[in-house]
Motif scaffolding. Sequence first.
Motif, mmCIF file in Angstrom:
data_model
loop_
_atom_site.group_PDB
_atom_site.id
_atom_site.type_symbol
_atom_site.label_atom_id
_atom_site.label_comp_id
_atom_site.label_asym_id
_atom_site.label_seq_id
_atom_site.Cartn_x
_atom_site.Cartn_y
_atom_site.Cartn_z
ATOM 1 N N ALA A 127 0.819 -1.211 0.000
ATOM 2 C CA ALA A 127 0.000 0.000 0.000
ATOM 3 C C ALA A 127 0.853 1.262 0.000
ATOM 4 O O ALA A 127 0.438 2.302 -0.537
ATOM 5 N N ALA A 128 2.048 1.203 0.580
ATOM 6 C CA ALA A 128 2.909 2.380 0.662
ATOM 7 C C ALA A 128 3.482 2.760 -0.694
ATOM 8 O O ALA A 128 3.793 3.935 -0.928
ATOM 9 N N THR A 129 3.663 1.799 -1.582
ATOM 10 C CA THR A 129 4.162 2.111 -2.918
ATOM 11 C C THR A 129 3.051 2.637 -3.816
ATOM 12 O O THR A 129 3.312 3.337 -4.792
ATOM 13 N N VAL A 130 1.809 2.306 -3.477
ATOM 14 C CA VAL A 130 0.656 2.776 -4.254
ATOM 15 C C VAL A 130 0.222 4.165 -3.796
ATOM 16 O O VAL A 130 -0.003 5.066 -4.614
ATOM 17 N N ASN A 131 0.123 4.365 -2.488
ATOM 18 C CA ASN A 131 -0.329 5.639 -1.931
ATOM 19 C C ASN A 131 0.490 5.967 -0.679
ATOM 20 O O ASN A 131 0.016 5.790 0.451
ATOM 21 N N PRO A 132 1.723 6.439 -0.867
ATOM 22 C CA PRO A 132 2.576 6.707 0.303
ATOM 23 C C PRO A 132 2.006 7.767 1.235
ATOM 24 O O PRO A 132 2.222 7.705 2.443
ATOM 25 N N ASP A 133 1.276 8.741 0.692
ATOM 26 C CA ASP A 133 0.717 9.795 1.556
ATOM 27 C C ASP A 133 -0.287 9.218 2.560
ATOM 28 O O ASP A 133 -0.341 9.642 3.716
ATOM 29 N N ALA A 134 -1.080 8.248 2.118
ATOM 30 C CA ALA A 134 -2.068 7.634 3.004
ATOM 31 C C ALA A 134 -1.384 6.822 4.100
ATOM 32 O O ALA A 134 -1.791 6.865 5.272
ATOM 33 N N VAL A 135 -0.338 6.089 3.739
ATOM 34 C CA VAL A 135 0.367 5.259 4.721
ATOM 35 C C VAL A 135 1.213 6.127 5.648
ATOM 36 O O VAL A 135 1.494 5.754 6.782
ATOM 37 N N ASP A 136 1.584 7.309 5.183
ATOM 38 C CA ASP A 136 2.359 8.228 6.003
ATOM 39 C C ASP A 136 1.581 8.641 7.243
ATOM 40 O O ASP A 136 2.134 8.766 8.340
ATOM 41 N N VAL A 137 0.283 8.864 7.095
ATOM 42 C CA VAL A 137 -0.532 9.310 8.236
ATOM 43 C C VAL A 137 -1.218 8.152 8.950
ATOM 44 O O VAL A 137 -1.730 8.310 10.056
ATOM 45 N N ALA A 138 -1.214 6.983 8.308
ATOM 46 C CA ALA A 138 -1.779 5.781 8.925
ATOM 47 C C ALA A 138 -0.796 4.629 8.685
ATOM 48 O O ALA A 138 -1.065 3.720 7.907
ATOM 49 N N PRO A 139 0.375 4.684 9.328
ATOM 50 C CA PRO A 139 1.449 3.729 9.036
ATOM 51 C C PRO A 139 1.073 2.282 9.315
ATOM 52 O O PRO A 139 0.360 1.984 10.272
ATOM 53 N N ILE A 140 1.568 1.406 8.447
ATOM 54 C CA ILE A 140 1.366 -0.043 8.582
ATOM 55 C C ILE A 140 2.753 -0.654 8.719
ATOM 56 O O ILE A 140 3.489 -0.798 7.742
ATOM 57 N N GLY A 141 3.140 -0.982 9.919
ATOM 58 C CA GLY A 141 4.490 -1.451 10.165
ATOM 59 C C GLY A 141 4.588 -2.937 10.384
ATOM 60 O O GLY A 141 3.618 -3.686 10.228
ATOM 61 N N ASN A 142 5.793 -3.368 10.778
ATOM 62 C CA ASN A 142 6.057 -4.770 11.103
ATOM 63 C C ASN A 142 6.594 -4.908 12.521
ATOM 64 O O ASN A 142 7.124 -5.947 12.899
ATOM 65 N N GLY A 143 6.455 -3.833 13.319
ATOM 66 C CA GLY A 143 7.031 -3.826 14.651
ATOM 67 C C GLY A 143 6.095 -4.332 15.736
ATOM 68 O O GLY A 143 4.969 -4.772 15.462
ATOM 69 N N PRO A 144 6.524 -4.251 16.985
ATOM 70 C CA PRO A 144 5.746 -4.805 18.103
ATOM 71 C C PRO A 144 4.508 -4.005 18.449
ATOM 72 O O PRO A 144 3.652 -4.481 19.190
ATOM 73 N N TYR A 145 4.381 -2.792 17.924
ATOM 74 C CA TYR A 145 3.202 -1.975 18.172
ATOM 75 C C TYR A 145 2.575 -1.536 16.855
ATOM 76 O O TYR A 145 3.271 -1.335 15.859
ATOM 77 N N ARG A 146 1.261 -1.392 16.855
ATOM 78 C CA ARG A 146 0.533 -0.889 15.688
ATOM 79 C C ARG A 146 -0.159 0.406 16.055
ATOM 80 O O ARG A 146 -0.359 0.706 17.247
ATOM 81 N N LEU A 147 -0.532 1.174 15.042
ATOM 82 C CA LEU A 147 -1.267 2.403 15.290
ATOM 83 C C LEU A 147 -2.660 2.066 15.796
ATOM 84 O O LEU A 147 -3.354 1.226 15.231
ATOM 85 N N ASP A 148 -3.091 2.725 16.859
ATOM 86 C CA ASP A 148 -4.419 2.517 17.426
ATOM 87 C C ASP A 148 -5.252 3.760 17.152
ATOM 88 O O ASP A 148 -4.999 4.824 17.708
ATOM 89 N N GLY A 149 -6.236 3.632 16.287
ATOM 90 C CA GLY A 149 -7.004 4.811 15.906
ATOM 91 C C GLY A 149 -6.287 5.577 14.818
ATOM 92 O O GLY A 149 -5.683 5.002 13.917
ATOM 93 N N ARG A 150 -6.313 6.883 14.909
ATOM 94 C CA ARG A 150 -5.671 7.702 13.890
ATOM 95 C C ARG A 150 -4.671 8.659 14.528
ATOM 96 O O ARG A 150 -4.712 8.909 15.743
ATOM 97 N N TRP A 151 -3.788 9.179 13.714
ATOM 98 C CA TRP A 151 -2.835 10.180 14.164
ATOM 99 C C TRP A 151 -3.594 11.496 14.327
ATOM 100 O O TRP A 151 -4.012 12.107 13.348
#
Length: 408
Positions: A201-225
């Motif tokens: 998704a980041a290669t298709v729409n980086p601006d969207a993933v910038d504000v709603a990041p989808i990572g591979n780490g131990p924590y995920r975004l909860d809600g919105r920025w």
Amino acid sequence: MKPTRSTTLAATALVTVALTATACGPSGPAKSKNSPGTPGGAYSVALTEPDHLLPGRTTSSYSLQVLQGLFDPPASLDPEDGSVKPLAASSWSSADNIVWTVRFRPGTTFHNGERVTAASFADAWNAAAYGPNGWEANYYFAQIKGYDALNPSEEGAKPAARTLSGLKVLDDTTLQVTLKAPFGQFPMLLSFPAFAPLPKAATVNPDAVDVAPIGNGPYRLDGRWERNQKIRLKKFTAYRGIRKPMADDIDFKIYTSRETAFTELQAGNVDVLTTIPAANSAQAKRLFGDRFSIRPSGTMDYLGLPVKDPRFADPRIRKAISMAIDRKGITQAIYNGVYKPATSVVGDMIPGHRPDACGRTCAYDPAAAKQLLVCPGGVAGARAGEVATADPTDAQWLTAGGHPPKGH
């Protein structure tokens, strides 16, 4: 990010010099809402508003604090000894320090369930290295073969390629990286968050993933920025990496200044403050006692000069500006000696540091600085007040340096 039950109060390194500097800051546990050693719970962290939350798009320390929880890059740095250890990668090897084979841990996923593969890393690196994207961490990929084709030096020239020729995906868990020249510190580079993987998704729409990041780490975004308010992270239950997060939730509370954040810490409205105002260090020590300590940091701030401006093109002018700044005086008068001026662009806690690498250029000598300006003809119109900074609390040290010496 790996919160403990004794939360941390710290001041990151603040540079009080032009050109080069490092520093030490106060750190130590603040008060915790939970019993020591008890997993779970929520912690609040004071933060200045990040600029981006897409790893390759930022080098801001405020963004990196959040990204450390959201993403696992290939490697990590041991805070105790500075050694490089595998994180998302399981190993790396090279016979000549030019061609590197990086193997990634199988079975890991992004927060949206998408598999993390070697291609996820290659795609992220290509996006950051592609000049027209204008991503802040672009230059971190300059060691990789093909970088120059993505970043032509001629003004107005178009890139000859869109991907790094030095990246080759061998299979789902193996990436071959060819550098432009031997570079034995390449594994250390892999610890920077810009080398983390990105989902499709980041290669298709980086601006969207910038504000709603989808990572591979131990924590995920909860809600919105929530801009200028808060960023909440929640423990990612499907995480298969090697880090062991203690907290269930981390709330980043965004403040416009360190002074306000420190007041909130005193009032018990925030648990963790990673950068306290150095002017409050003595007060913080009285308030927090053994929960306050000083530890070294490799973080560096600096004054960047616009070298394309004819007024700063001559290196003697830039040297004169550096020599006109009283680094030691600033650290004592404004920061109570908590920070220290650097003599190198590499902090003394980092392996390979050379003391006094800057030499006379970093020594306060206004008379010599003025003499340097006699031949170039001065820097008319260039004044210390013409400074832009992302952090308004930096204004004190930026203006304390005084004005550059005028030539004749």
